[in-house]
Design a protein around this motif. Structure first.
Motif, PDB file in Angstrom:
ATOM      1  N   ASP A   1      51.238  85.648  27.774  1.00 58.97           N
ATOM      2  CA  ASP A   1      49.812  85.405  27.676  1.00 58.97           C
ATOM      3  C   ASP A   1      49.386  85.735  26.248  1.00 58.97           C
ATOM      4  OD1 ASP A   1      47.075  85.338  27.783  1.00 58.97           O
ATOM      5  OD2 ASP A   1      46.859  86.840  29.360  1.00 58.97           O
ATOM      6  N   PRO A   2      49.094  84.746  25.410  1.00 52.14           N
ATOM      7  CA  PRO A   2      48.804  85.009  24.011  1.00 52.14           C
ATOM      8  C   PRO A   2      47.578  85.871  23.785  1.00 52.14           C
ATOM      9  CG  PRO A   2      48.313  82.712  24.552  1.00 52.14           C
ATOM     10  CD  PRO A   2      48.979  83.334  25.745  1.00 52.14           C
ATOM     11  N   SER A   3      46.690  85.978  24.764  1.00 53.29           N
ATOM     12  CA  SER A   3      45.497  86.802  24.571  1.00 53.29           C
ATOM     13  C   SER A   3      45.753  88.251  24.928  1.00 53.29           C
ATOM     14  CB  SER A   3      44.332  86.251  25.410  1.00 53.29           C
ATOM     15  OG  SER A   3      44.670  86.292  26.777  1.00 53.29           O
ATOM     16  N   SER A   4      46.953  88.567  25.386  1.00 54.77           N
ATOM     17  CA  SER A   4      47.310  89.927  25.757  1.00 54.77           C
ATOM     18  C   SER A   4      48.206  90.509  24.683  1.00 54.77           C
ATOM     19  CB  SER A   4      48.032  89.900  27.107  1.00 54.77           C
ATOM     20  OG  SER A   4      48.807  91.043  27.270  1.00 54.77           O
ATOM     21  N   ASP A   5      47.885  91.665  24.188  1.00 57.31           N
ATOM     22  CA  ASP A   5      48.708  92.348  23.213  1.00 57.31           C
ATOM     23  C   ASP A   5      49.216  93.629  23.846  1.00 57.31           C
ATOM     24  OD1 ASP A   5      49.952  93.543  21.098  1.00 57.31           O
ATOM     25  OD2 ASP A   5      48.166  93.705  19.839  1.00 57.31           O
ATOM     26  N   PRO A   6      50.465  93.653  24.368  1.00 56.29           N
ATOM     27  CA  PRO A   6      50.947  94.817  25.086  1.00 56.29           C
ATOM     28  C   PRO A   6      51.099  96.053  24.221  1.00 56.29           C
ATOM     29  CG  PRO A   6      52.680  93.154  24.894  1.00 56.29           C
ATOM     30  CD  PRO A   6      51.423  92.576  24.339  1.00 56.29           C
ATOM     31  N   THR A   7      51.075  95.938  22.893  1.00 59.24           N
ATOM     32  CA  THR A   7      51.211  97.107  22.046  1.00 59.24           C
ATOM     33  C   THR A   7      49.870  97.762  21.742  1.00 59.24           C
ATOM     34  OG1 THR A   7      51.059  95.756  20.043  1.00 59.24           O
ATOM     35  CG2 THR A   7      53.281  96.183  20.951  1.00 59.24           C
ATOM     36  N   SER A   8      48.775  97.104  22.073  1.00 56.03           N
ATOM     37  CA  SER A   8      47.476  97.677  21.763  1.00 56.03           C
ATOM     38  C   SER A   8      47.048  98.658  22.847  1.00 56.03           C
ATOM     39  CB  SER A   8      46.425  96.580  21.606  1.00 56.03           C
ATOM     40  OG  SER A   8      46.284  95.875  22.805  1.00 56.03           O
ATOM     41  N   GLU A   9      46.290  99.628  22.455  1.00 58.16           N
ATOM     42  CA  GLU A   9      45.813 100.648  23.381  1.00 58.16           C
ATOM     43  C   GLU A   9      44.486 100.240  23.993  1.00 58.16           C
ATOM     44  OE1 GLU A   9      47.179 103.601  24.415  1.00 58.16           O
ATOM     45  OE2 GLU A   9      48.947 102.778  23.448  1.00 58.16           O
ATOM     46  N   PRO A  10      44.295 100.562  25.281  1.00 54.94           N
ATOM     47  CA  PRO A  10      42.996 100.280  25.877  1.00 54.94           C
ATOM     48  C   PRO A  10      41.943 101.202  25.282  1.00 54.94           C
ATOM     49  CG  PRO A  10      44.444 101.409  27.441  1.00 54.94           C
ATOM     50  CD  PRO A  10      45.241 101.125  26.206  1.00 54.94           C
ATOM     51  N   THR A  11      40.727 100.727  25.232  1.00 56.26           N
ATOM     52  CA  THR A  11      39.647 101.539  24.706  1.00 56.26           C
ATOM     53  C   THR A  11      38.600 101.726  25.777  1.00 56.26           C
ATOM     54  OG1 THR A  11      38.494  99.607  23.875  1.00 56.26           O
ATOM     55  CG2 THR A  11      39.986 100.716  22.339  1.00 56.26           C
ATOM     56  N   SER A  12      37.818 102.743  25.612  1.00 55.37           N
ATOM     57  CA  SER A  12      36.757 103.013  26.567  1.00 55.37           C
ATOM     58  C   SER A  12      35.528 103.421  25.776  1.00 55.37           C
ATOM     59  CB  SER A  12      37.198 104.138  27.520  1.00 55.37           C
ATOM     60  OG  SER A  12      36.175 104.441  28.411  1.00 55.37           O
TER      61      SER A  12
ATOM     62  N   GLU B   1      35.785 106.595  32.597  1.00 49.17           N
ATOM     63  CA  GLU B   1      36.950 106.341  31.744  1.00 49.17           C
ATOM     64  C   GLU B   1      37.689 105.119  32.306  1.00 49.17           C
ATOM     65  OE1 GLU B   1      41.080 108.512  30.316  1.00 49.17           O
ATOM     66  OE2 GLU B   1      40.092 109.211  32.117  1.00 49.17           O
ATOM     67  N   PHE B   2      37.741 104.031  31.538  1.00 47.04           N
ATOM     68  CA  PHE B   2      38.363 102.790  31.991  1.00 47.04           C
ATOM     69  C   PHE B   2      39.575 102.467  31.141  1.00 47.04           C
ATOM     70  CE2 PHE B   2      33.939 102.588  33.242  1.00 47.04           C
ATOM     71  CZ  PHE B   2      34.040 102.198  34.573  1.00 47.04           C
ATOM     72  N   LYS B   3      40.642 102.016  31.806  1.00 47.09           N
ATOM     73  CA  LYS B   3      41.863 101.596  31.128  1.00 47.09           C
ATOM     74  C   LYS B   3      42.318 100.299  31.777  1.00 47.09           C
ATOM     75  CE  LYS B   3      43.058 106.234  29.882  1.00 47.09           C
ATOM     76  NZ  LYS B   3      44.140 107.023  29.336  1.00 47.09           N
ATOM     77  N   ALA B   4      43.156  99.546  31.082  1.00 53.09           N
ATOM     78  CA  ALA B   4      43.631  98.279  31.645  1.00 53.09           C
ATOM     79  C   ALA B   4      45.097  98.069  31.310  1.00 53.09           C
ATOM     80  CB  ALA B   4      42.796  97.125  31.118  1.00 53.09           C
ATOM     81  N   PHE B   5      45.764  97.372  32.230  1.00 51.52           N
ATOM     82  CA  PHE B   5      47.192  97.104  32.105  1.00 51.52           C
ATOM     83  C   PHE B   5      47.492  95.717  32.658  1.00 51.52           C
ATOM     84  CE2 PHE B   5      46.383 101.557  33.000  1.00 51.52           C
ATOM     85  CZ  PHE B   5      46.943 102.172  31.900  1.00 51.52           C
ATOM     86  N   SER B   6      48.671  95.225  32.344  1.00 51.07           N
ATOM     87  CA  SER B   6      49.126  93.980  32.955  1.00 51.07           C
ATOM     88  C   SER B   6      49.200  94.196  34.464  1.00 51.07           C
ATOM     89  CB  SER B   6      50.515  93.622  32.426  1.00 51.07           C
ATOM     90  OG  SER B   6      51.077  92.588  33.220  1.00 51.07           O
TER      91      SER B   6
ATOM     92  N   THR C   1      37.090  96.679  26.177  1.00 48.43           N
ATOM     93  CA  THR C   1      35.876  97.352  25.736  1.00 48.43           C
ATOM     94  C   THR C   1      34.934  97.393  26.928  1.00 48.43           C
ATOM     95  OG1 THR C   1      34.874  95.288  24.965  1.00 48.43           O
ATOM     96  CG2 THR C   1      36.066  96.589  23.324  1.00 48.43           C
ATOM     97  N   VAL C   2      34.045  98.368  26.922  1.00 51.58           N
ATOM     98  CA  VAL C   2      33.050  98.497  27.970  1.00 51.58           C
ATOM     99  C   VAL C   2      31.684  98.314  27.321  1.00 51.58           C
ATOM    100  CG1 VAL C   2      32.094  99.981  29.761  1.00 51.58           C
ATOM    101  CG2 VAL C   2      34.537 100.066  29.269  1.00 51.58           C
ATOM    102  N   ASP C   3      30.911  97.345  27.826  1.00 48.74           N
ATOM    103  CA  ASP C   3      29.575  97.055  27.310  1.00 48.74           C
ATOM    104  C   ASP C   3      28.614  97.178  28.483  1.00 48.74           C
ATOM    105  OD1 ASP C   3      27.360  96.202  25.934  1.00 48.74           O
ATOM    106  OD2 ASP C   3      27.985  94.108  25.800  1.00 48.74           O
ATOM    107  N   GLY C   4      27.987  98.341  28.598  1.00 45.08           N
ATOM    108  CA  GLY C   4      27.122  98.603  29.738  1.00 45.08           C
ATOM    109  C   GLY C   4      27.945  98.632  31.000  1.00 45.08           C
ATOM    110  N   ASP C   5      27.687  97.670  31.923  1.00 50.07           N
ATOM    111  CA  ASP C   5      28.443  97.607  33.180  1.00 50.07           C
ATOM    112  C   ASP C   5      29.597  96.611  33.081  1.00 50.07           C
ATOM    113  OD1 ASP C   5      28.739  98.366  35.974  1.00 50.07           O
ATOM    114  OD2 ASP C   5      28.071  96.322  36.453  1.00 50.07           O
ATOM    115  N   SER C   6      29.738  95.915  31.958  1.00 50.81           N
ATOM    116  CA  SER C   6      30.787  94.894  31.821  1.00 50.81           C
ATOM    117  C   SER C   6      32.034  95.442  31.159  1.00 50.81           C
ATOM    118  CB  SER C   6      30.267  93.720  30.981  1.00 50.81           C
ATOM    119  OG  SER C   6      29.196  93.097  31.622  1.00 50.81           O
ATOM    120  N   ILE C   7      33.168  95.115  31.749  1.00 51.20           N
ATOM    121  CA  ILE C   7      34.462  95.469  31.177  1.00 51.20           C
ATOM    122  C   ILE C   7      35.073  94.180  30.663  1.00 51.20           C
ATOM    123  CG2 ILE C   7      36.729  96.467  31.621  1.00 51.20           C
ATOM    124  CD1 ILE C   7      35.355  98.078  33.901  1.00 51.20           C
TER     125      ILE C   7
END
Length: 156
Positions: free
Chosen positions: A42-53, A93-98, A147-153
């Motif tokens: 999935d070209p829009s996924s960068d597995p080396t990047s860290e999730p942010t909150s 605190e929100f995180k995301a993974f494949s 990223t978290v923008d108000g209630d949107s992830i």
């Protein structure tokens, strides 16, 4: 005069018909080295990047994955179309993974049980870092930047 030995021709066909399905069933238990298993295709996924909150707006206007209310505290929510699982290990605190299990490529499930479960073979992953808590999976789920923008992830 050339004649084809019928028995030899049929035995070769039988070996092929039996051998192909057997070889297909002999997949590796650890597909972490398979780029497709970690979402790397999935070209829009960068597995080396860290999730942010963060509470700031996404500068890139990434894909919406979920609303904060979709993700239970101590649980996870699967955005199936994006193949991403969003977790909330602690309040806010929100995180995301494949969402693709590193064992055999099955999709993980949403949960309120304190882990990320894979229904296919029983693997469970950490809400904090995607690492395997129980097998048969031995590799962690790839991180997805959010990223978290108000209630949107959003995907970062």
């Amino acid at each position: 005069m050339t004649t084809i030995n019928r028995r030899r021709a049929l035995s070769g066909t039988a070996a092929f018909a039996i051998g192909v399905p057997v070889l297909a069933a002999c997949g590796s238990d650890d597909t972490a080295t398979d780029p497709g298993a970690s979402g790397a295709d999935d070209p829009s996924s960068d597995p080396t990047s860290e999730p942010t909150s963060s509470g700031s707006a996404s500068s890139g206007g990434g894909d919406s994955l979920a609303s904060a209310s979709d993700v239970p505290v101590g649980g996870c929510f699967v955005a199936a179309a994006a193949k991403v699982v969003v977790t909330q290990p602690t309040e806010g605190e929100f995180k995301a993974f494949s969402a693709v299990c590193t064992h055999q490529g099955c999709a993980v499930e949403s949960s309120t049980e304190g882990d990320i479960p894979c229904p296919c073979h029983g693997s469970k992953f950490s809400l904090e870092d995607g690492s395997p808590l129980s097998g048969p999976a031995t590799a962690a789920l790839a991180s997805v930047a959010i990223t978290v923008d108000g209630d949107s992830i959003l995907r970062a």
